[in-house]
Design a protein around this motif. Structure first.
Motif, PDB file in Angstrom:
ATOM      1  N   THR A  18     -25.153 -38.675  -0.882  1.00  0.00           N
ATOM      2  CA  THR A  18     -25.020 -37.251  -0.559  1.00  0.00           C
ATOM      3  C   THR A  18     -23.730 -36.689  -1.133  1.00  0.00           C
ATOM      4  OG1 THR A  18     -26.261 -37.524   1.502  1.00  0.00           O
ATOM      5  CG2 THR A  18     -24.897 -35.548   1.286  1.00  0.00           C
ATOM      6  N   VAL A  19     -23.844 -35.617  -1.901  1.00  0.00           N
ATOM      7  CA  VAL A  19     -22.664 -34.950  -2.466  1.00  0.00           C
ATOM      8  C   VAL A  19     -22.292 -33.797  -1.536  1.00  0.00           C
ATOM      9  CG1 VAL A  19     -21.692 -33.743  -4.439  1.00  0.00           C
ATOM     10  CG2 VAL A  19     -23.372 -35.565  -4.792  1.00  0.00           C
ATOM     11  N   ALA A  20     -21.206 -33.968  -0.795  1.00  0.00           N
ATOM     12  CA  ALA A  20     -20.771 -32.935   0.149  1.00  0.00           C
ATOM     13  C   ALA A  20     -19.969 -31.842  -0.547  1.00  0.00           C
ATOM     14  CB  ALA A  20     -19.947 -33.559   1.268  1.00  0.00           C
ATOM     15  N   LEU A  21     -19.104 -32.238  -1.480  1.00  0.00           N
ATOM     16  CA  LEU A  21     -18.328 -31.290  -2.274  1.00  0.00           C
ATOM     17  C   LEU A  21     -18.574 -31.588  -3.741  1.00  0.00           C
ATOM     18  CD1 LEU A  21     -14.930 -31.292  -0.329  1.00  0.00           C
ATOM     19  CD2 LEU A  21     -16.849 -29.697  -0.087  1.00  0.00           C
ATOM     20  N   ASP A  22     -18.912 -30.568  -4.495  1.00  0.00           N
ATOM     21  CA  ASP A  22     -19.332 -30.764  -5.881  1.00  0.00           C
ATOM     22  C   ASP A  22     -18.488 -29.899  -6.821  1.00  0.00           C
ATOM     23  OD1 ASP A  22     -20.757 -31.499  -8.110  1.00  0.00           O
ATOM     24  OD2 ASP A  22     -22.539 -30.333  -7.627  1.00  0.00           O
ATOM     25  N   GLY A  23     -17.225 -30.335  -7.018  1.00  0.00           N
ATOM     26  CA  GLY A  23     -16.335 -29.601  -7.912  1.00  0.00           C
ATOM     27  C   GLY A  23     -15.798 -28.320  -7.323  1.00  0.00           C
ATOM     28  N   LEU A  24     -15.569 -28.306  -6.022  1.00  0.00           N
ATOM     29  CA  LEU A  24     -15.126 -27.088  -5.333  1.00  0.00           C
ATOM     30  C   LEU A  24     -13.728 -26.676  -5.789  1.00  0.00           C
ATOM     31  CD1 LEU A  24     -15.756 -26.048  -1.741  1.00  0.00           C
ATOM     32  CD2 LEU A  24     -13.397 -26.062  -2.501  1.00  0.00           C
ATOM     33  N   THR A  25     -13.587 -25.401  -6.120  1.00  0.00           N
ATOM     34  CA  THR A  25     -12.305 -24.835  -6.540  1.00  0.00           C
ATOM     35  C   THR A  25     -12.047 -23.556  -5.757  1.00  0.00           C
ATOM     36  OG1 THR A  25     -12.447 -25.768  -8.773  1.00  0.00           O
ATOM     37  CG2 THR A  25     -11.029 -23.845  -8.476  1.00  0.00           C
ATOM     38  N   MET A  26     -10.853 -23.444  -5.160  1.00  0.00           N
ATOM     39  CA  MET A  26     -10.547 -22.279  -4.328  1.00  0.00           C
ATOM     40  C   MET A  26      -9.049 -22.201  -4.098  1.00  0.00           C
ATOM     41  SD  MET A  26     -12.097 -21.393  -0.544  1.00  0.00           S
ATOM     42  CE  MET A  26     -11.188 -22.672   0.324  1.00  0.00           C
ATOM     43  N   LEU A  37     -17.275 -19.018   4.008  1.00  0.00           N
ATOM     44  CA  LEU A  37     -18.628 -18.827   4.511  1.00  0.00           C
ATOM     45  C   LEU A  37     -19.609 -19.815   3.906  1.00  0.00           C
ATOM     46  CD1 LEU A  37     -18.915 -14.946   4.315  1.00  0.00           C
ATOM     47  CD2 LEU A  37     -18.419 -16.325   6.316  1.00  0.00           C
ATOM     48  N   GLY A  38     -20.549 -20.227   4.730  1.00  0.00           N
ATOM     49  CA  GLY A  38     -21.619 -21.100   4.276  1.00  0.00           C
ATOM     50  C   GLY A  38     -22.321 -21.674   5.492  1.00  0.00           C
ATOM     51  N   PRO A  39     -23.607 -22.019   5.364  1.00  0.00           N
ATOM     52  CA  PRO A  39     -24.344 -22.572   6.505  1.00  0.00           C
ATOM     53  C   PRO A  39     -23.930 -24.004   6.779  1.00  0.00           C
ATOM     54  CG  PRO A  39     -25.707 -22.669   4.566  1.00  0.00           C
ATOM     55  CD  PRO A  39     -24.444 -21.955   4.163  1.00  0.00           C
ATOM     56  N   ASN A  40     -24.460 -24.568   7.839  1.00  0.00           N
ATOM     57  CA  ASN A  40     -24.206 -25.976   8.125  1.00  0.00           C
ATOM     58  C   ASN A  40     -24.648 -26.820   6.938  1.00  0.00           C
ATOM     59  OD1 ASN A  40     -23.232 -25.431  10.686  1.00  0.00           O
ATOM     60  ND2 ASN A  40     -25.233 -25.668  11.657  1.00  0.00           N
ATOM     61  N   GLY A  41     -23.806 -27.775   6.551  1.00  0.00           N
ATOM     62  CA  GLY A  41     -24.137 -28.656   5.434  1.00  0.00           C
ATOM     63  C   GLY A  41     -23.680 -28.158   4.085  1.00  0.00           C
ATOM     64  N   ALA A  42     -23.075 -26.946   4.041  1.00  0.00           N
ATOM     65  CA  ALA A  42     -22.639 -26.409   2.749  1.00  0.00           C
ATOM     66  C   ALA A  42     -21.357 -27.069   2.251  1.00  0.00           C
ATOM     67  CB  ALA A  42     -22.426 -24.900   2.846  1.00  0.00           C
ATOM     68  N   SER A 202     -14.715 -16.404   0.395  1.00  0.00           N
ATOM     69  CA  SER A 202     -15.347 -17.354  -0.518  1.00  0.00           C
ATOM     70  C   SER A 202     -16.643 -17.816   0.124  1.00  0.00           C
ATOM     71  CB  SER A 202     -14.448 -18.563  -0.777  1.00  0.00           C
ATOM     72  OG  SER A 202     -13.317 -18.198  -1.552  1.00  0.00           O
ATOM     73  N   ILE A 203     -17.728 -17.766  -0.655  1.00  0.00           N
ATOM     74  CA  ILE A 203     -19.035 -18.216  -0.182  1.00  0.00           C
ATOM     75  C   ILE A 203     -19.333 -19.555  -0.845  1.00  0.00           C
ATOM     76  CG2 ILE A 203     -21.501 -17.694  -0.075  1.00  0.00           C
ATOM     77  CD1 ILE A 203     -20.787 -14.731  -0.217  1.00  0.00           C
ATOM     78  N   ILE A 204     -19.615 -20.578  -0.025  1.00  0.00           N
ATOM     79  CA  ILE A 204     -19.846 -21.928  -0.517  1.00  0.00           C
ATOM     80  C   ILE A 204     -21.327 -22.268  -0.373  1.00  0.00           C
ATOM     81  CG2 ILE A 204     -19.174 -22.911   1.718  1.00  0.00           C
ATOM     82  CD1 ILE A 204     -18.153 -25.373   0.265  1.00  0.00           C
ATOM     83  N   ARG A 205     -21.857 -22.893  -1.398  1.00  0.00           N
ATOM     84  CA  ARG A 205     -23.256 -23.320  -1.396  1.00  0.00           C
ATOM     85  C   ARG A 205     -23.340 -24.695  -2.045  1.00  0.00           C
ATOM     86  NH1 ARG A 205     -28.009 -23.176  -4.617  1.00  0.00           N
ATOM     87  NH2 ARG A 205     -29.872 -22.650  -3.406  1.00  0.00           N
TER      88      ARG A 205
END
Length: 301
Positions: A18-26, A37-42, A202-205
Protein backbone atom coordinates in the motif's frame (compact mmCIF):
# COMPACT_ATOMS: atom_id res chain seq x y z
CA UNK A 1 16.74 31.02 6.70
CA UNK A 2 13.54 29.44 5.34
CA UNK A 3 10.27 31.31 5.80
CA UNK A 4 8.37 28.01 5.76
CA UNK A 5 7.35 26.29 8.99
CA UNK A 6 6.75 23.05 7.04
CA UNK A 7 8.58 21.92 3.90
CA UNK A 8 7.73 18.59 2.29
CA UNK A 9 9.22 17.42 -0.99
CA UNK A 10 8.61 14.16 -2.83
CA UNK A 11 7.54 12.29 0.30
CA UNK A 12 6.90 8.56 -0.15
CA UNK A 13 5.65 6.15 2.51
CA UNK A 14 4.61 2.56 1.89
CA UNK A 15 3.00 0.01 4.16
CA UNK A 16 3.72 -3.24 2.39
CA UNK A 17 2.08 -3.02 -1.02
CA UNK A 18 0.00 0.00 0.00
CA UNK A 19 1.36 3.40 -1.03
CA UNK A 20 0.18 5.88 1.62
CA UNK A 21 2.21 8.85 0.35
CA UNK A 22 3.16 9.05 -3.31
CA UNK A 23 5.61 11.90 -3.87
CA UNK A 24 3.73 14.39 -1.70
CA UNK A 25 5.06 17.96 -1.90
CA UNK A 26 3.72 20.83 0.21
CA UNK A 27 4.97 23.99 1.93
CA UNK A 28 3.36 25.87 4.81
CA UNK A 29 4.75 29.39 5.36
CA UNK A 30 5.32 30.60 8.91
CA UNK A 31 2.20 32.22 10.36
CA UNK A 32 -0.20 30.60 7.89
CA UNK A 33 -3.35 28.65 8.77
CA UNK A 34 -3.20 25.87 6.18
CA UNK A 35 -6.12 23.55 5.50
CA UNK A 36 -5.21 19.94 4.68
CA UNK A 37 -8.14 18.19 3.00
CA UNK A 38 -8.81 14.65 1.91
CA UNK A 39 -11.02 11.68 2.83
CA UNK A 40 -9.98 8.83 5.07
CA UNK A 41 -7.10 6.94 3.46
CA UNK A 42 -5.88 9.88 1.38
CA UNK A 43 -2.68 10.21 3.43
CA UNK A 44 -3.36 13.14 5.77
CA UNK A 45 -2.70 11.36 9.05
CA UNK A 46 0.34 9.57 7.61
CA UNK A 47 1.77 12.95 6.60
CA UNK A 48 1.22 14.34 10.08
CA UNK A 49 2.82 11.27 11.69
CA UNK A 50 5.89 11.75 9.49
CA UNK A 51 6.02 15.41 10.57
CA UNK A 52 5.80 14.30 14.22
CA UNK A 53 8.67 11.84 13.78
CA UNK A 54 6.39 8.89 14.54
CA UNK A 55 6.96 7.42 11.08
CA UNK A 56 10.04 7.45 8.90
CA UNK A 57 9.47 8.21 5.23
CA UNK A 58 10.79 5.78 2.63
CA UNK A 59 12.04 8.63 0.46
CA UNK A 60 11.70 12.37 0.00
CA UNK A 61 12.34 15.06 2.58
CA UNK A 62 10.38 16.76 5.35
CA UNK A 63 11.45 19.75 7.43
CA UNK A 64 9.61 21.10 10.42
CA UNK A 65 10.59 24.48 11.92
CA UNK A 66 13.91 24.09 10.14
CA UNK A 67 14.64 20.67 11.66
CA UNK A 68 14.40 17.03 10.68
CA UNK A 69 11.27 15.47 12.25
CA UNK A 70 12.94 12.08 12.62
CA UNK A 71 16.33 13.14 14.01
CA UNK A 72 15.27 16.27 15.92
CA UNK A 73 11.95 15.05 17.33
CA UNK A 74 12.68 15.80 21.00
CA UNK A 75 13.67 19.41 20.32
CA UNK A 76 10.88 20.02 17.82
CA UNK A 77 8.18 18.66 20.12
CA UNK A 78 8.91 21.46 22.61
CA UNK A 79 8.07 23.94 19.85
CA UNK A 80 4.86 22.39 18.55
CA UNK A 81 1.56 21.02 19.80
CA UNK A 82 -0.40 18.16 18.29
CA UNK A 83 -4.09 17.35 18.68
CA UNK A 84 -5.36 14.08 17.17
CA UNK A 85 -8.96 13.32 16.26
CA UNK A 86 -9.28 10.66 18.95
CA UNK A 87 -7.79 11.59 22.31
CA UNK A 88 -6.98 9.08 25.06
CA UNK A 89 -6.43 10.35 28.59
CA UNK A 90 -5.04 8.85 31.79
CA UNK A 91 -8.20 7.45 33.42
CA UNK A 92 -7.23 8.38 36.99
CA UNK A 93 -6.02 11.92 36.31
CA UNK A 94 -8.44 14.81 36.29
CA UNK A 95 -8.79 16.87 33.14
CA UNK A 96 -6.87 19.71 34.76
CA UNK A 97 -4.04 17.38 35.77
CA UNK A 98 -3.88 15.96 32.25
CA UNK A 99 -3.67 19.47 30.78
CA UNK A 100 -0.75 20.27 33.11
CA UNK A 101 1.11 17.03 32.38
CA UNK A 102 0.87 17.60 28.63
CA UNK A 103 1.83 21.23 29.08
CA UNK A 104 4.92 20.44 31.15
CA UNK A 105 6.16 18.18 28.36
CA UNK A 106 6.26 21.31 26.19
CA UNK A 107 7.96 23.46 28.80
CA UNK A 108 4.91 24.81 30.62
CA UNK A 109 1.62 26.56 30.04
CA UNK A 110 0.35 30.10 30.14
CA UNK A 111 -1.78 29.87 33.31
CA UNK A 112 -4.02 32.79 32.40
CA UNK A 113 -4.64 31.37 28.95
CA UNK A 114 -5.26 27.93 30.46
CA UNK A 115 -7.98 29.36 32.71
CA UNK A 116 -9.53 31.34 29.84
CA UNK A 117 -9.64 28.26 27.59
CA UNK A 118 -11.18 26.07 30.30
CA UNK A 119 -13.94 28.64 30.69
CA UNK A 120 -14.52 29.13 26.97
CA UNK A 121 -14.61 25.40 26.26
CA UNK A 122 -16.91 24.89 29.27
CA UNK A 123 -14.76 22.07 30.67
CA UNK A 124 -15.01 20.76 34.22
CA UNK A 125 -11.28 20.23 34.99
CA UNK A 126 -11.98 18.32 38.21
CA UNK A 127 -13.54 15.28 36.57
CA UNK A 128 -11.43 12.15 36.07
CA UNK A 129 -10.40 11.23 32.56
CA UNK A 130 -12.46 8.05 32.63
CA UNK A 131 -15.62 10.11 33.17
CA UNK A 132 -15.13 12.30 30.11
CA UNK A 133 -17.08 11.97 26.87
CA UNK A 134 -15.20 12.01 23.56
CA UNK A 135 -15.94 15.69 23.17
CA UNK A 136 -14.54 16.53 26.59
CA UNK A 137 -11.39 14.52 25.88
CA UNK A 138 -10.94 16.62 22.76
CA UNK A 139 -11.36 19.77 24.85
CA UNK A 140 -8.56 18.65 27.20
CA UNK A 141 -6.17 18.13 24.29
CA UNK A 142 -7.15 21.42 22.66
CA UNK A 143 -6.71 23.40 25.88
CA UNK A 144 -3.31 21.82 26.52
CA UNK A 145 -2.21 22.66 22.97
CA UNK A 146 -3.61 26.17 22.77
CA UNK A 147 -2.35 27.21 26.23
CA UNK A 148 1.21 26.21 25.30
CA UNK A 149 3.74 28.70 23.99
CA UNK A 150 4.43 26.96 20.69
CA UNK A 151 5.24 28.01 17.15
CA UNK A 152 3.27 25.35 15.33
CA UNK A 153 -0.07 23.59 15.83
CA UNK A 154 -0.62 20.26 14.08
CA UNK A 155 -4.36 19.60 14.29
CA UNK A 156 -5.71 16.32 12.88
CA UNK A 157 -9.53 16.45 12.96
CA UNK A 158 -9.34 18.46 16.21
CA UNK A 159 -13.06 19.20 16.55
CA UNK A 160 -14.13 15.56 16.28
CA UNK A 161 -16.80 15.03 18.94
CA UNK A 162 -17.39 18.73 19.66
CA UNK A 163 -20.86 20.18 19.36
CA UNK A 164 -21.45 23.14 16.97
CA UNK A 165 -21.13 25.72 19.76
CA UNK A 166 -17.71 24.38 20.76
CA UNK A 167 -16.67 24.18 17.10
CA UNK A 168 -17.34 27.91 16.90
CA UNK A 169 -15.31 28.54 20.05
CA UNK A 170 -12.44 26.58 18.51
CA UNK A 171 -12.67 28.62 15.32
CA UNK A 172 -12.63 31.92 17.19
CA UNK A 173 -9.50 30.85 19.07
CA UNK A 174 -7.72 29.79 15.87
CA UNK A 175 -8.46 33.23 14.42
CA UNK A 176 -6.75 34.70 17.50
CA UNK A 177 -3.77 32.37 17.07
CA UNK A 178 -3.35 33.57 13.49
CA UNK A 179 -2.99 37.12 14.80
CA UNK A 180 -0.14 35.87 17.04
CA UNK A 181 1.68 34.50 13.94
CA UNK A 182 1.26 30.89 15.07
CA UNK A 183 1.45 28.44 12.16
CA UNK A 184 -1.43 25.97 11.96
CA UNK A 185 -1.79 22.84 9.84
CA UNK A 186 -5.48 21.93 10.11
CA UNK A 187 -6.68 18.59 8.80
CA UNK A 188 -10.48 18.52 8.83
CA UNK A 189 -13.53 16.94 7.23
CA UNK A 190 -15.60 19.99 8.12
CA UNK A 191 -15.24 22.01 4.93
CA UNK A 192 -17.07 25.06 6.28
CA UNK A 193 -14.56 25.14 9.14
CA UNK A 194 -11.62 25.10 6.73
CA UNK A 195 -13.24 27.71 4.51
CA UNK A 196 -13.72 30.02 7.48
CA UNK A 197 -10.32 29.61 9.10
CA UNK A 198 -7.68 28.83 6.51
CA UNK A 199 -5.53 31.18 4.44
CA UNK A 200 -4.47 28.40 2.12
CA UNK A 201 -5.75 24.92 1.26
CA UNK A 202 -4.09 21.74 -0.03
CA UNK A 203 -6.27 18.90 -1.31
CA UNK A 204 -4.67 15.44 -1.10
CA UNK A 205 -5.75 12.45 -3.15
CA UNK A 206 -4.15 8.99 -3.04
CA UNK A 207 -1.06 10.29 -1.24
CA UNK A 208 -0.30 13.31 -3.39
CA UNK A 209 -1.42 16.94 -3.41
CA UNK A 210 -3.74 17.51 -6.37
CA UNK A 211 -4.47 21.20 -5.76
CA UNK A 212 -3.04 23.87 -3.49
CA UNK A 213 -3.61 27.59 -3.18
CA UNK A 214 -5.80 30.21 -1.59
CA UNK A 215 -9.53 29.65 -2.00
CA UNK A 216 -9.66 32.46 -4.58
CA UNK A 217 -6.82 30.86 -6.53
CA UNK A 218 -8.50 27.47 -6.50
CA UNK A 219 -11.83 28.92 -7.52
CA UNK A 220 -10.22 30.34 -10.65
CA UNK A 221 -9.60 26.77 -11.77
CA UNK A 222 -13.30 25.91 -11.69
CA UNK A 223 -16.55 27.08 -13.17
CA UNK A 224 -18.70 29.88 -11.79
CA UNK A 225 -22.44 29.27 -11.47
CA UNK A 226 -24.64 32.06 -12.87
CA UNK A 227 -28.34 32.74 -12.77
CA UNK A 228 -30.33 35.33 -14.71
CA UNK A 229 -33.72 36.17 -16.14
CA UNK A 230 -33.60 36.58 -19.93
CA UNK A 231 -35.82 35.80 -22.89
CA UNK A 232 -33.28 34.73 -25.54
CA UNK A 233 -31.13 31.73 -24.58
CA UNK A 234 -29.53 31.43 -28.00
CA UNK A 235 -27.05 34.18 -27.19
CA UNK A 236 -25.60 31.97 -24.44
CA UNK A 237 -25.81 28.66 -26.26
CA UNK A 238 -23.57 30.04 -29.01
CA UNK A 239 -20.78 30.93 -26.58
CA UNK A 240 -17.92 28.58 -25.79
CA UNK A 241 -17.21 27.89 -22.13
CA UNK A 242 -20.91 27.81 -21.16
CA UNK A 243 -22.23 24.58 -19.64
CA UNK A 244 -25.44 23.04 -18.26
CA UNK A 245 -28.00 25.62 -19.36
CA UNK A 246 -31.27 25.05 -17.49
CA UNK A 247 -34.39 27.24 -17.45
CA UNK A 248 -36.96 26.84 -14.71
CA UNK A 249 -39.72 29.22 -13.56
CA UNK A 250 -38.36 31.96 -15.79
CA UNK A 251 -34.81 31.77 -14.41
CA UNK A 252 -31.86 30.44 -16.38
CA UNK A 253 -28.93 28.90 -14.57
CA UNK A 254 -25.68 27.73 -16.09
CA UNK A 255 -21.97 27.37 -15.42
CA UNK A 256 -19.16 29.27 -17.14
CA UNK A 257 -15.44 28.63 -17.38
CA UNK A 258 -13.29 31.34 -15.84
CA UNK A 259 -11.90 32.58 -19.17
CA UNK A 260 -15.44 32.70 -20.59
CA UNK A 261 -16.75 35.12 -17.97
CA UNK A 262 -16.05 38.43 -19.81
CA UNK A 263 -17.92 37.45 -23.02
CA UNK A 264 -20.69 35.80 -21.00
CA UNK A 265 -21.31 38.93 -18.93
CA UNK A 266 -21.18 41.08 -22.06
CA UNK A 267 -23.72 38.79 -23.75
CA UNK A 268 -26.05 38.98 -20.74
CA UNK A 269 -25.86 42.78 -20.84
CA UNK A 270 -26.68 42.85 -24.58
CA UNK A 271 -29.61 40.50 -24.01
CA UNK A 272 -31.03 42.76 -21.30
CA UNK A 273 -30.74 40.07 -18.63
CA UNK A 274 -32.01 41.00 -15.17
CA UNK A 275 -31.34 39.65 -11.69
CA UNK A 276 -27.91 38.33 -12.66
CA UNK A 277 -26.08 36.50 -9.88
CA UNK A 278 -22.67 34.83 -10.00
CA UNK A 279 -21.57 32.33 -7.36
CA UNK A 280 -17.99 31.04 -7.18
CA UNK A 281 -17.58 27.35 -6.35
CA UNK A 282 -17.59 26.52 -2.65
CA UNK A 283 -14.75 24.66 -1.00
CA UNK A 284 -17.02 21.62 -0.90
CA UNK A 285 -17.41 21.73 -4.68
CA UNK A 286 -13.66 22.13 -5.16
CA UNK A 287 -13.05 19.18 -2.87
CA UNK A 288 -15.68 16.92 -4.37
CA UNK A 289 -14.45 17.63 -7.89
CA UNK A 290 -11.47 15.42 -7.02
CA UNK A 291 -13.43 12.63 -5.38
CA UNK A 292 -16.91 12.35 -6.88
CA UNK A 293 -16.30 13.00 -10.56
CA UNK A 294 -13.04 11.21 -11.21
CA UNK A 295 -12.97 7.50 -11.95
CA UNK A 296 -10.31 5.79 -9.83
CA UNK A 297 -7.37 4.65 -11.91
CA UNK A 298 -7.83 1.08 -10.71
CA UNK A 299 -11.31 1.04 -12.22
CA UNK A 300 -9.85 1.89 -15.62
CA UNK A 301 -7.52 -1.10 -15.65
Amino acid sequence: MSTNAIEISGLVKRFGSTVALDGLTMNVPTGQVHGFLGPNGAGKSTTIRVLLGLLRADSGTAKLLGGDPWRDAANLHRRLAYVPGDVNLWPNLTGGEAIDVIGRARGGLDKAKRAMLIERFDLDPKKKGRAYSKGNRQKVALIAALASDVELLLLDEPTSGLDPLMEKVFGDIIVSERKENTTVLLSSHILSEVERLCDHVSIIREGTVVETGTLDQLRHLHRTRLSATLSDLSILSRLSGVHDLVTENGRTTFEADDDAMPPVLAALARAGATGVTATPPSLEELFLSHYDTRVPEKALA
